[in-house]
Motif scaffolding. Structure first.
Motif, PDB file in Angstrom:
ATOM      1  N   ALA A 146       0.522  -1.320  -0.142  1.00  0.00           N
ATOM      2  CA  ALA A 146      -0.189   0.035   0.423  1.00  0.00           C
ATOM      3  C   ALA A 146       0.643   1.397   0.521  1.00  0.00           C
ATOM      4  CB  ALA A 146      -0.865  -0.067   1.517  1.00  0.00           C
ATOM      5  N   PRO A 147       0.549   2.431  -0.874  1.00  0.00           N
ATOM      6  CA  PRO A 147       1.366   3.793  -0.472  1.00  0.00           C
ATOM      7  C   PRO A 147       1.265   4.549   1.011  1.00  0.00           C
ATOM      8  CG  PRO A 147      -0.764   3.696  -2.327  1.00  0.00           C
ATOM      9  CD  PRO A 147      -0.647   2.270  -1.396  1.00  0.00           C
ATOM     10  N   SER A 148       1.128   3.700   1.702  1.00  0.00           N
ATOM     11  CA  SER A 148       0.941   4.441   2.808  1.00  0.00           C
ATOM     12  C   SER A 148       2.519   4.028   3.254  1.00  0.00           C
ATOM     13  CB  SER A 148       0.124   3.504   4.319  1.00  0.00           C
ATOM     14  OG  SER A 148      -0.560   2.488   3.752  1.00  0.00           O
ATOM     15  N   THR A 149       2.548   2.279   3.053  1.00  0.00           N
ATOM     16  CA  THR A 149       3.651   1.421   3.509  1.00  0.00           C
ATOM     17  C   THR A 149       4.985   1.551   2.991  1.00  0.00           C
ATOM     18  OG1 THR A 149       3.427  -0.589   2.891  1.00  0.00           O
ATOM     19  CG2 THR A 149       2.278  -0.727   4.486  1.00  0.00           C
ATOM     20  N   ARG A 150       4.727   2.928   1.524  1.00  0.00           N
ATOM     21  CA  ARG A 150       6.130   2.688   1.467  1.00  0.00           C
ATOM     22  C   ARG A 150       6.691   4.093   0.929  1.00  0.00           C
ATOM     23  NH1 ARG A 150       3.818   4.344  -3.517  1.00  0.00           N
ATOM     24  NH2 ARG A 150       3.160   2.200  -4.138  1.00  0.00           N
ATOM     25  N   ILE A 151       8.125   3.887   1.345  1.00  0.00           N
ATOM     26  CA  ILE A 151       9.035   5.015   1.715  1.00  0.00           C
ATOM     27  C   ILE A 151       9.342   6.007   0.060  1.00  0.00           C
ATOM     28  CG2 ILE A 151      11.024   6.069   2.641  1.00  0.00           C
ATOM     29  CD1 ILE A 151      11.541   3.542   4.213  1.00  0.00           C
ATOM     30  N   ASN A 152       8.474   7.145   0.387  1.00  0.00           N
ATOM     31  CA  ASN A 152       9.108   8.136  -0.567  1.00  0.00           C
ATOM     32  C   ASN A 152      10.058   8.857  -0.242  1.00  0.00           C
ATOM     33  OD1 ASN A 152       6.722   7.095  -1.883  1.00  0.00           O
ATOM     34  ND2 ASN A 152       5.726   9.196  -0.524  1.00  0.00           N
ATOM     35  N   ILE A 153      11.286   8.847  -1.272  1.00  0.00           N
ATOM     36  CA  ILE A 153      12.471   9.452  -1.440  1.00  0.00           C
ATOM     37  C   ILE A 153      12.327  10.312  -2.313  1.00  0.00           C
ATOM     38  CG2 ILE A 153      14.724   8.380  -2.200  1.00  0.00           C
ATOM     39  CD1 ILE A 153      14.011   7.097   0.691  1.00  0.00           C
ATOM     40  N   GLY A 154      13.451  11.388  -2.180  1.00  0.00           N
ATOM     41  CA  GLY A 154      13.313  12.732  -2.957  1.00  0.00           C
ATOM     42  C   GLY A 154      15.434  12.436  -3.116  1.00  0.00           C
ATOM     43  N   ALA A 155      15.574  12.723  -3.896  1.00  0.00           N
ATOM     44  CA  ALA A 155      17.256  12.762  -4.499  1.00  0.00           C
ATOM     45  C   ALA A 155      17.681  14.511  -4.696  1.00  0.00           C
ATOM     46  CB  ALA A 155      17.301  12.367  -5.793  1.00  0.00           C
ATOM     47  N   ILE A 156      18.331  14.263  -3.476  1.00  0.00           N
ATOM     48  CA  ILE A 156      19.468  15.511  -3.939  1.00  0.00           C
ATOM     49  C   ILE A 156      20.669  15.686  -4.506  1.00  0.00           C
ATOM     50  CG2 ILE A 156      19.778  17.903  -1.973  1.00  0.00           C
ATOM     51  CD1 ILE A 156      18.057  17.432  -0.444  1.00  0.00           C
ATOM     52  N   GLY A 157      20.938  16.078  -5.788  1.00  0.00           N
ATOM     53  CA  GLY A 157      22.031  15.981  -6.348  1.00  0.00           C
ATOM     54  C   GLY A 157      21.799  15.019  -6.725  1.00  0.00           C
ATOM     55  N   THR A 158      21.859  15.032  -8.522  1.00  0.00           N
ATOM     56  CA  THR A 158      21.288  13.999  -9.416  1.00  0.00           C
ATOM     57  C   THR A 158      22.447  13.697 -10.478  1.00  0.00           C
ATOM     58  OG1 THR A 158      20.349  15.546 -11.148  1.00  0.00           O
ATOM     59  CG2 THR A 158      19.322  14.259  -8.783  1.00  0.00           C
ATOM     60  N   GLY A 159      24.046  14.059 -10.270  1.00  0.00           N
ATOM     61  CA  GLY A 159      25.043  13.303 -11.144  1.00  0.00           C
ATOM     62  C   GLY A 159      25.608  12.231 -11.038  1.00  0.00           C
ATOM     63  N   ARG A 160      26.567  11.900 -11.581  1.00  0.00           N
ATOM     64  CA  ARG A 160      27.330  10.822 -11.630  1.00  0.00           C
ATOM     65  C   ARG A 160      26.763   9.448 -10.529  1.00  0.00           C
ATOM     66  NH1 ARG A 160      31.472   8.576 -10.149  1.00  0.00           N
ATOM     67  NH2 ARG A 160      32.728  10.972  -9.671  1.00  0.00           N
ATOM     68  N   ILE A 161      26.921  10.372  -9.241  1.00  0.00           N
ATOM     69  CA  ILE A 161      26.798   9.629  -8.329  1.00  0.00           C
ATOM     70  C   ILE A 161      25.677   9.160  -7.735  1.00  0.00           C
ATOM     71  CG2 ILE A 161      27.453   9.477  -5.381  1.00  0.00           C
ATOM     72  CD1 ILE A 161      30.289   8.563  -6.961  1.00  0.00           C
ATOM     73  N   SER A 162      24.920  10.284  -8.167  1.00  0.00           N
ATOM     74  CA  SER A 162      23.355   9.478  -7.473  1.00  0.00           C
ATOM     75  C   SER A 162      22.674   8.699  -8.661  1.00  0.00           C
ATOM     76  CB  SER A 162      22.749  10.671  -7.919  1.00  0.00           C
ATOM     77  OG  SER A 162      21.387  10.279  -7.716  1.00  0.00           O
ATOM     78  N   ARG A 163      22.913   8.978  -9.869  1.00  0.00           N
ATOM     79  CA  ARG A 163      22.910   7.423 -10.847  1.00  0.00           C
ATOM     80  C   ARG A 163      22.801   6.867 -11.167  1.00  0.00           C
ATOM     81  NH1 ARG A 163      24.352  12.546 -13.914  1.00  0.00           N
ATOM     82  NH2 ARG A 163      25.548  11.319 -15.243  1.00  0.00           N
ATOM     83  N   ASP A 164      24.295   6.741 -10.925  1.00  0.00           N
ATOM     84  CA  ASP A 164      24.950   5.518 -10.755  1.00  0.00           C
ATOM     85  C   ASP A 164      24.896   4.006  -8.987  1.00  0.00           C
ATOM     86  OD1 ASP A 164      25.620   6.021 -13.305  1.00  0.00           O
ATOM     87  OD2 ASP A 164      28.181   6.462 -13.195  1.00  0.00           O
ATOM     88  N   HIS A 165      25.112   4.999  -8.588  1.00  0.00           N
ATOM     89  CA  HIS A 165      25.540   4.105  -7.004  1.00  0.00           C
ATOM     90  C   HIS A 165      23.510   4.407  -5.976  1.00  0.00           C
ATOM     91  CE1 HIS A 165      26.217   3.366  -3.027  1.00  0.00           C
ATOM     92  NE2 HIS A 165      27.078   2.553  -3.111  1.00  0.00           N
ATOM     93  N   ASP A 166      23.888   6.099  -5.628  1.00  0.00           N
ATOM     94  CA  ASP A 166      23.081   5.988  -4.758  1.00  0.00           C
ATOM     95  C   ASP A 166      21.140   5.502  -5.530  1.00  0.00           C
ATOM     96  OD1 ASP A 166      24.592   6.673  -3.009  1.00  0.00           O
ATOM     97  OD2 ASP A 166      24.520   9.556  -2.970  1.00  0.00           O
ATOM     98  N   MET A 167      20.465   6.460  -5.946  1.00  0.00           N
ATOM     99  CA  MET A 167      19.586   5.589  -6.773  1.00  0.00           C
ATOM    100  C   MET A 167      19.196   4.548  -6.721  1.00  0.00           C
ATOM    101  SD  MET A 167      18.388   9.411  -8.929  1.00  0.00           S
ATOM    102  CE  MET A 167      18.816   9.376 -10.371  1.00  0.00           C
ATOM    103  N   PRO A 168      20.497   3.665  -8.045  1.00  0.00           N
ATOM    104  CA  PRO A 168      19.437   1.957  -7.940  1.00  0.00           C
ATOM    105  C   PRO A 168      20.341   1.025  -6.980  1.00  0.00           C
ATOM    106  CG  PRO A 168      21.176   3.319  -9.542  1.00  0.00           C
ATOM    107  CD  PRO A 168      21.100   4.353  -8.967  1.00  0.00           C
ATOM    108  N   GLY A 169      20.691   1.767  -5.839  1.00  0.00           N
ATOM    109  CA  GLY A 169      20.529   1.120  -4.126  1.00  0.00           C
ATOM    110  C   GLY A 169      19.697   1.825  -4.050  1.00  0.00           C
ATOM    111  N   VAL A 170      18.645   1.829  -4.049  1.00  0.00           N
ATOM    112  CA  VAL A 170      17.507   2.393  -3.462  1.00  0.00           C
ATOM    113  C   VAL A 170      16.462   1.865  -4.237  1.00  0.00           C
ATOM    114  CG1 VAL A 170      15.327   4.606  -2.289  1.00  0.00           C
ATOM    115  CG2 VAL A 170      18.208   4.837  -1.595  1.00  0.00           C
ATOM    116  N   TRP A 171      16.520   1.950  -4.906  1.00  0.00           N
ATOM    117  CA  TRP A 171      15.150   2.129  -6.169  1.00  0.00           C
ATOM    118  C   TRP A 171      15.091   0.175  -6.790  1.00  0.00           C
ATOM    119  CZ3 TRP A 171      16.940   4.532 -11.176  1.00  0.00           C
ATOM    120  CH2 TRP A 171      18.020   4.640 -11.951  1.00  0.00           C
ATOM    121  N   LYS A 172      15.554  -0.082  -5.935  1.00  0.00           N
ATOM    122  CA  LYS A 172      15.716  -2.170  -6.007  1.00  0.00           C
ATOM    123  C   LYS A 172      14.809  -2.285  -5.119  1.00  0.00           C
ATOM    124  CE  LYS A 172      19.245  -3.112  -3.507  1.00  0.00           C
ATOM    125  NZ  LYS A 172      21.273  -3.718  -3.960  1.00  0.00           N
ATOM    126  N   TYR A 173      14.589  -2.091  -4.135  1.00  0.00           N
ATOM    127  CA  TYR A 173      13.645  -2.086  -3.352  1.00  0.00           C
ATOM    128  C   TYR A 173      11.796  -2.270  -2.906  1.00  0.00           C
ATOM    129  CZ  TYR A 173      18.014  -3.134  -0.463  1.00  0.00           C
ATOM    130  OH  TYR A 173      19.101  -3.540  -0.581  1.00  0.00           O
TER     131      TYR A 173
END
Length: 117
Positions: free
Chosen positions: A1-28
């Motif tokens: 349910a949406p109420s049990t989901r953690i909604n994330i905001g990414a601050i800074g969307t360069g290489r580290i974010s695109r290649d490491h941080d976001m993929p490390g999160v969106w897989k869940y």
């Protein structure tokens, strides 16, 4: 349910974010990246395409649920964002994290969190 989901905001969307941080999160399954902020309009536009492309592929249908911001303070004001990934240059980490915590957000960021011990 949406109420049990953690909604994330990414601050800074360069290489580290695109290649490491976001993929490390969106897989869940219980996490969703719903917002992105970057001063560079090209980077934040590319991040939106990347995130929505990932979720479109995962869900098997078009996904357009990402809101973008040029200023991270506007992202922090979004009450739907529960937590943030901070992927800015190192010297901005402390300010971004302090502002996020003051806005009631949980925070993930890579070291360093300050300029001195």
């Amino acid at each position: 349910a949406p109420s049990t989901r953690i909604n994330i905001g990414a601050i800074g969307t360069g290489r580290i974010s695109r290649d490491h941080d976001m993929p490390g999160v969106w897989k869940y399954d219980d996490v969703r990246i719903i917002a992105a902020a970057d001063l560079d309009t090209n980077r934040v536009t590319d991040a939106k395409k990347l995130i929505e492309g990932y979720y479109s592929e995962q869900f098997g249908k078009p996904y357009t649920g990402v809101t973008t911001y040029q200023h991270y303070e506007d992202l922090l004001a979004n009450k739907d964002v529960d937590a943030v990934l901070i992927s800015t240059p190192d010297h901005w980490h402390a300010k971004n994290a302090i502002d996020a915590v003051r806005a009631g957000k949980d925070v993930y960021l890579q070291k360093p969190t300050s300029l001195t011990i």
